[in-house]
Structures are given as structure tokens and as C-alpha cells.
Design a protein around this motif. Structure first.
Motif, short mmCIF file in Angstrom:
data_model
loop_
_atom_site.label_atom_id
_atom_site.label_comp_id
_atom_site.label_asym_id
_atom_site.label_seq_id
_atom_site.Cartn_x
_atom_site.Cartn_y
_atom_site.Cartn_z
N THR A 152 35.48 47.09 41.80
CA THR A 152 36.02 48.05 40.83
C THR A 152 35.08 48.18 39.62
O THR A 152 34.85 49.28 39.12
CB THR A 152 37.43 47.62 40.40
N ILE A 153 34.53 47.05 39.19
CA ILE A 153 33.58 47.09 38.07
C ILE A 153 32.31 47.86 38.49
O ILE A 153 31.78 48.68 37.73
CB ILE A 153 33.25 45.66 37.59
N LEU A 154 31.86 47.63 39.72
CA LEU A 154 30.69 48.37 40.21
C LEU A 154 30.97 49.87 40.24
O LEU A 154 30.13 50.69 39.88
CB LEU A 154 30.29 47.87 41.61
N ARG A 155 32.20 50.23 40.65
CA ARG A 155 32.57 51.65 40.68
C ARG A 155 32.63 52.22 39.26
O ARG A 155 32.21 53.35 39.03
CB ARG A 155 33.93 51.82 41.35
N ALA A 156 33.17 51.44 38.32
CA ALA A 156 33.25 51.91 36.92
C ALA A 156 31.84 52.18 36.40
O ALA A 156 31.59 53.19 35.74
CB ALA A 156 33.96 50.87 36.05
N LYS A 157 30.92 51.28 36.74
CA LYS A 157 29.55 51.46 36.27
C LYS A 157 28.93 52.70 36.89
O LYS A 157 28.32 53.52 36.20
CB LYS A 157 28.71 50.23 36.60
N SER A 158 29.10 52.87 38.21
CA SER A 158 28.43 54.01 38.84
C SER A 158 29.06 55.33 38.40
O SER A 158 28.39 56.36 38.38
CB SER A 158 28.42 53.87 40.37
N GLU A 159 30.32 55.31 38.01
CA GLU A 159 30.94 56.53 37.48
C GLU A 159 30.64 56.75 36.01
O GLU A 159 30.95 57.79 35.45
CB GLU A 159 32.47 56.44 37.61
N GLY A 160 30.11 55.70 35.35
CA GLY A 160 29.88 55.79 33.92
C GLY A 160 31.18 55.85 33.13
O GLY A 160 31.28 56.52 32.10
N LEU A 161 32.19 55.15 33.61
CA LEU A 161 33.50 55.16 32.96
C LEU A 161 33.55 54.01 31.96
O LEU A 161 33.49 52.85 32.34
CB LEU A 161 34.57 54.97 34.04
N HIS A 162 33.67 54.35 30.68
CA HIS A 162 33.52 53.31 29.66
C HIS A 162 34.81 52.92 28.97
O HIS A 162 34.81 52.00 28.16
CB HIS A 162 32.47 53.75 28.62
N ASN A 163 35.90 53.62 29.26
CA ASN A 163 37.17 53.23 28.63
C ASN A 163 37.96 52.28 29.54
O ASN A 163 39.17 52.35 29.64
CB ASN A 163 38.01 54.47 28.29
N PHE A 164 37.24 51.40 30.21
CA PHE A 164 37.84 50.47 31.16
C PHE A 164 37.15 49.12 31.02
O PHE A 164 35.93 49.05 30.91
CB PHE A 164 37.65 51.00 32.59
N SER A 165 37.95 48.06 30.96
CA SER A 165 37.34 46.73 31.00
C SER A 165 38.26 45.77 31.73
O SER A 165 39.44 46.05 31.95
CB SER A 165 37.05 46.22 29.59
N VAL A 166 37.67 44.65 32.14
CA VAL A 166 38.41 43.64 32.89
C VAL A 166 38.51 42.38 32.03
O VAL A 166 37.49 41.87 31.54
CB VAL A 166 37.70 43.32 34.23
N PHE A 167 39.74 41.92 31.83
CA PHE A 167 39.94 40.61 31.19
C PHE A 167 40.01 39.62 32.35
O PHE A 167 41.02 39.52 33.04
CB PHE A 167 41.22 40.63 30.36
N CYS A 168 38.91 38.93 32.56
CA CYS A 168 38.71 38.24 33.82
C CYS A 168 39.28 36.81 33.78
O CYS A 168 38.85 35.99 32.98
CB CYS A 168 37.21 38.20 34.14
N ASN A 169 40.24 36.57 34.64
CA ASN A 169 40.83 35.23 34.78
C ASN A 169 40.69 34.72 36.21
O ASN A 169 41.48 33.89 36.65
CB ASN A 169 42.32 35.29 34.42
N HIS A 170 39.70 35.25 36.92
CA HIS A 170 39.53 34.82 38.31
C HIS A 170 39.07 33.37 38.36
O HIS A 170 38.22 32.95 37.59
CB HIS A 170 38.51 35.71 39.03
N VAL A 171 39.67 32.64 39.28
CA VAL A 171 39.33 31.22 39.44
C VAL A 171 38.86 30.97 40.87
O VAL A 171 39.05 31.80 41.76
CB VAL A 171 40.55 30.33 39.12
N THR A 172 38.23 29.84 41.06
CA THR A 172 37.69 29.51 42.37
C THR A 172 38.36 28.23 42.87
O THR A 172 38.65 27.32 42.10
CB THR A 172 36.17 29.32 42.31
N ILE A 173 38.61 28.20 44.16
CA ILE A 173 39.48 27.15 44.70
C ILE A 173 38.79 25.78 44.83
O ILE A 173 39.42 24.74 44.64
CB ILE A 173 40.12 27.60 46.04
N ILE A 174 37.50 25.78 45.14
CA ILE A 174 36.84 24.51 45.45
C ILE A 174 36.87 23.52 44.27
O ILE A 174 37.22 22.35 44.46
CB ILE A 174 35.39 24.77 45.93
N PRO A 175 36.53 23.95 43.04
CA PRO A 175 36.57 22.98 41.93
C PRO A 175 37.98 22.43 41.68
O PRO A 175 38.12 21.29 41.24
CB PRO A 175 36.08 23.79 40.73
N ALA A 176 39.00 23.22 41.96
CA ALA A 176 40.37 22.72 41.78
C ALA A 176 40.65 21.61 42.79
O ALA A 176 41.28 20.60 42.45
CB ALA A 176 41.37 23.87 41.94
#
Lengths: 375, 101
Positions: A152-176
Motif C-alpha cells: 500500500t505504501i508502494l502504491r501511495a508512492k507511485s500514485e504520488g498520494l501525499h495525504n496518507f501515512s502509516v502509523f506502523c505497529n507491525h511486529v515480527t514473530i521470531i523475536p517474540a
């Protein structure tokens, strides 16, 4: 037992249950952790505990993204949403998770612009249709969900859409998993590995658990039979003194994972040096942040995020439950101050949280296939 | 968050090759194919969908099994609701529809 007719091969269930009894050494108490919240839900829903001997215990792991999100992150996201141009967009699961000053849903009732989306792509559409506003997608999830956010971020960039951002809370399972294995009060014999996370990361990332820690891992599907078969495979390894990674869910999980998804994640995300997990504390390299090249679409790089830290209510013992040290019902608040209707801790919010699953299914007898299958 | 929903590819989007229309027990919505870039996806293929993105190609039998599992888990309706929710904010769509919790 109305579901039994729909259930595939009850005789196989009975067989797997018998095999588990045969393989489990009576003198040993087995502690097996299912990492994924989807498995936790299935285990409660299907009453699988009733199909296991008492010395084979399932410990519920940290794989519920809503449950491990620290309250401060919700406060941070909602704090930005006070600005009138902001739209807070998140999955429905997030809406009832309590922050210090209430959940996103309660903030909506107080006049903030809070929207449910079912896909990060829809948060992007929201930005397209509201060019004068700023849409912040409050992203949560493990590796199952992170690739969609990356694309989705890649799509936002390629569209040049700037009124969009991601508050990123993605986590990864292995360290847990590593944090849990490192925790001194934890003894585990093996792991039922996550199913859908593994469609993305494949089976290789678990190999250290077998090789270095000597614990078997079986990546499992979500049907009752899948989970029981995975336990059979784990017990068989333990009986033979083996520790390896096996894939029970071959019909969906390729050993090497999904390369296109991994590529999108690697392009957009890098590891955070550390990230706070509710109940588990700070875990190094356990979460994803958006790379500098995509700073324009990163809420944290673009706006001043307060960086709130909140200690969980003292009486709630989410951490102990999350680590499997306490059972949900052993928490002082369980079923009294903390219920699915009025959750204090996040484990009570999501159906994948062990407290909510325990609350929902422990009192009211679940669909127990045990009743239908003679074991 | 962990739900993966089985759907059948109905048609590829002629104007945008990254998108396809899927059918999930009669509900038709557009999903993103970007995460299946390494595979060829054709009409009548079955896929597992997660948050609006096709994640894996699966067999028809496994798709049926996955749907049965979701129903047994009590997540059948949530899955349909999720699929219905895809594309709420398309241009010209009813923007307010998605605002209700």
C-alpha cells in the motif's frame, strides 16, 4: 453437537487423539505453545483440550497483534487524530482496544474521525476521496499483514498520494519466540508454529528453535485435525529425541514462503532497534519501521508523535498470561473487572486473545467434538 | 487479524493488472494481486485473501475446507463482512458507509 456433521473425518480426530495418548510418556508433563492467536481461538472453540491427556498442556502464545500492542501506541495514534485534518483508519479489531483515554471507538463517539477499514488499500482510497484531509492508517499485525501495508505504501508512492501515512505497529514473530524462550520462568517442549504468518515467511526462520534450542516446531493449519496432527508430529519428534521444523500445513505454506511478499516488506520496512510489547516488555529487533526512503508515508517520521509510555493497570496480569505463566482465569481481574464487554487488558479484546477465548468458551461449553467422537 | 478468506478469481481487471475481482460465497469484490507477483493468476483460480490482498493460490478443495473452518470457528460472518467491506471508499462510493462501526 450440531457441527459434527459438517466436520471432516471425525474418525481421524479420534485416531489422532488416541495417537497423542499413545505417544505421551505418562511420567512427563508436556508444555506445548501454540504461537498464533488463530490457533488459540480454534483450540478453545473446538474444545481440543478435552481431546488431550492431562499431561499434554497447551500454552497460549503471543501471536495476537491486538493483544501485544502497548497502550501508549494507541494513545499516540489518537492524540494525532485530535487534529481536525486527521482521519484515523484501522481494522475493526483495533476499535475496542482501550487506550488511556478510551478506545478508538470511544474517541469516535467524542467526535474524532475514526473509520474502520478492512484493507490498507481502502485506507489509501479514503485518502484519494478526501484530498483535503490526512488519512493515517494505524497498522497492526505480524508478517501476515505487513506485506499488504508495504504494498500500500508502494502504491501511495507511485500514485504520488501525499495525504496518507502509516502509523506502523507491525511486529515480527521470531523475536517474540526468542524472548519467551529466554524467559527464566518458562519451560516449553515444543511449538505449534503459526499457519498464515508462515505462508509469508516460510519455515526456515524457525530452524534455530530446533537447532539451537532443541525444541521441535510444527507449522500447523487451523482445523481441529490439523492442530491434533501437529501435536502428534511434535510428540513423535520428542519421543524419538529429535528437534526439527516440520510443515503440517503444506496445502497452504510453502517451505520458502512468499517471495513477492518478502520483497515488498524488505523494500519498505527495516527492523526497529527495539519495540515494546504489551506484557513482554521491550524486545530488540522485534518490530518494523518504515525506511527513510518512504518517510513521506510514515506518520512517525512526518509528524511529531508524543511517544507516550503507559504502564498497564497493575492489577491486570496480562504479561504473565501472555507468557503462559498464568492461565487466563488465574488473573485477579478475569471475568470480574475485565470482560470482553469491558476489557481492561488487550487479551480480553480480540477473539484471538487467550482471555477472551477462555471467557467465551470455558463457561459455555464449546462445540466440543470430544462429545461427538468417542475417545 | 489472522483470517484468511478463500475466494475464486472471477476476472482480472483490464485497466489495472494488479487487481482482480474475486467471488467469496457470492460476494464479489476487487482484491490486490501484488503479493502473488511470482505466480500466474487466472480466472477460476482459488486464492486465500487477507485484508484485501491475495496471499496464496490454493486448490478448490482446500478453499472449500478453509471456508468450512472459518464457519466452524464462528468467523464465517466476519469473513463475509470483511469481504463486503473491501472497496468501501472507491471514488463515488458511499463514504459514510464505512464510518459506522
Amino acid at each position: 453437537v450440531r457441527f459434527v456433521d459438517e466436520y471432516r473425518a471425525p474418525e481421524l480426530i479420534a485416531k489422532a487423539s488416541e495417537e497423542i495418548r499413545r505417544l505421551a510418556e505418562p511420567s512427563h508433563h508436556y508444555r506445548i505453545m501454540e504461537v498464533c492467536g488463530g490457533h488459540t481461538h480454534a483450540i478453545y472453540r473446538f474444545g481440543l483440550k478435552d481431546l488431550l491427556p492431562t499431561n499434554v498442556e497447551l500454552i497460549h502464545g503471543p501471536g495476537c497483534p491486538v493483544c501485544v500492542l502497548p497502550m501508549g501506541r494507541i494513545d499516540d495514534g489518537l492524540s494525532l487524530t485530535k487534529r481536525s485534518e486527521f482521519i484515523f483508519a484501522a481494522f475493526g479489531d483495533m476499535m475496542r482496544v482501550p487506550g488511556t483515554h478510551g478506545s478508538p471507538l470511544e474517541s469516535k463517539a467524542r467526535g474524532m474521525d475514526v473509520r474502520i477499514v478492512y484493507s490498507p488499500a481502502d485506507a489509501l482510497k479514503l485518502a484519494r476521496t478526501n484530498p483535503t484531509r490526512h488519512v493515517m492508517f494505524f497498522a497492526i499485525g505480524f508478517e501476515t499483514t505487513a506485506p499488504s501495508t508495504a504494498l500500500t505504501i508502494l502504491r501511495a508512492k507511485s500514485e504520488g498520494l501525499h495525504n496518507f501515512s502509516v502509523f506502523c505497529n507491525h511486529v515480527t514473530i521470531i523475536p517474540a519466540i526468542r524472548a519467551i524462550l529466554d524467559s527464566p520462568d518458562m519451560r516449553l517442549d515444543g511449538f505449534v508454529g503459526p499457519g498464515h504468518v508462515s505462508t509469508v515467511i516460510g519455515c526456515r526462520p524457525y530452524e534455530w528453535i530446533a537447532q539451537d534450542e532443541g525444541k521441535p516446531v510444527v507449522v500447523s493449519g487451523f482445523e481441529p485435525l490439523d492442530i491434533l496432527q501437529s501435536i502428534v508430529m511434535l510428540l513423535r519428534q520428542l519421543r524419538n529425541g529429535e528437534a526439527k521444523v516440520e510443515n503440517q500445513y503444506t496445502r497452504v505454506v510453502p517451505w520458502e514462503g512468499n517471495r513477492a511478499a518478502l520483497r515488498a516488506m524488505a523494500e519498505v520496512f527495516e527492523l526497529r532497534p527495539y519495540f515494546e510489547w504489551r506484557g513482554l516488555g521491550f524486545i530488540s529487533q522485534s518490530a518494523l519501521k518504515i525506511r527513510g526512503a518512504y518517510a513521506e508515508w510514515d506518520t512517525e517520521q512526518r509528524f511529531a508523535v508524543p511517544g507516550v509510555r503507559v504502564t498497564d493497570p497493575k492489577a491486570a496480569q496480562c504479561g504473565e498470561v501472555l507468557k503462559g505463566v498464568l492461565k487466563p482465569a488465574q488473573c485477579k481481574l478475569f471475568g470480574r473487572e475485565c470482560t470482553p464487554e469491558q476489557p481492561v487488558g488487550a487479551l480480553m479484546v480480540s477473539s484471538e486473545g487467550s482471555c477472551a477465548a477462555h471467557y467465551t468458551y470455558a463457561q459455555h461449553k464449546p462445540i466440543t467434538i470430544a462429545n461427538a467422537v468417542s475417545v | 487479524v489472522c483470517l484468511e478468506i478463500p475466494g475464486k478469481i472471477v476476472e482480472l481487471d483490464a485497466s489495472n493488472p494488479q487487481l482482480a475481482v474475486v467471488d467469496v460465497v457470492g460476494v464479489r469484490r476487487k482484491v490486490d494481486l501484488g503479493l502473488l507477483a511470482e505466480e500466474s493468476v487466472r480466472p477460476n483460480d482459488w486464492v486465500l485473501i487477507h485484508v484485501g490482498f491475495a496471499m496464496s493460490k490454493i486448490s478448490e478443495a482446500d478453499a472449500a475446507e478453509q471456508m468450512r473452518t472459518l464457519v466452524m470457528l464462528g468467523e464465517g460472518e466476519a469473513a463475509i463482512q470483511e469481504v463486503r467491506g473491501y472497496g468501501l471508499y472507491e471514488l463515488g462510493g458511499n463514504e459514510e458507509e464505512g464510518g459506522t462501526a
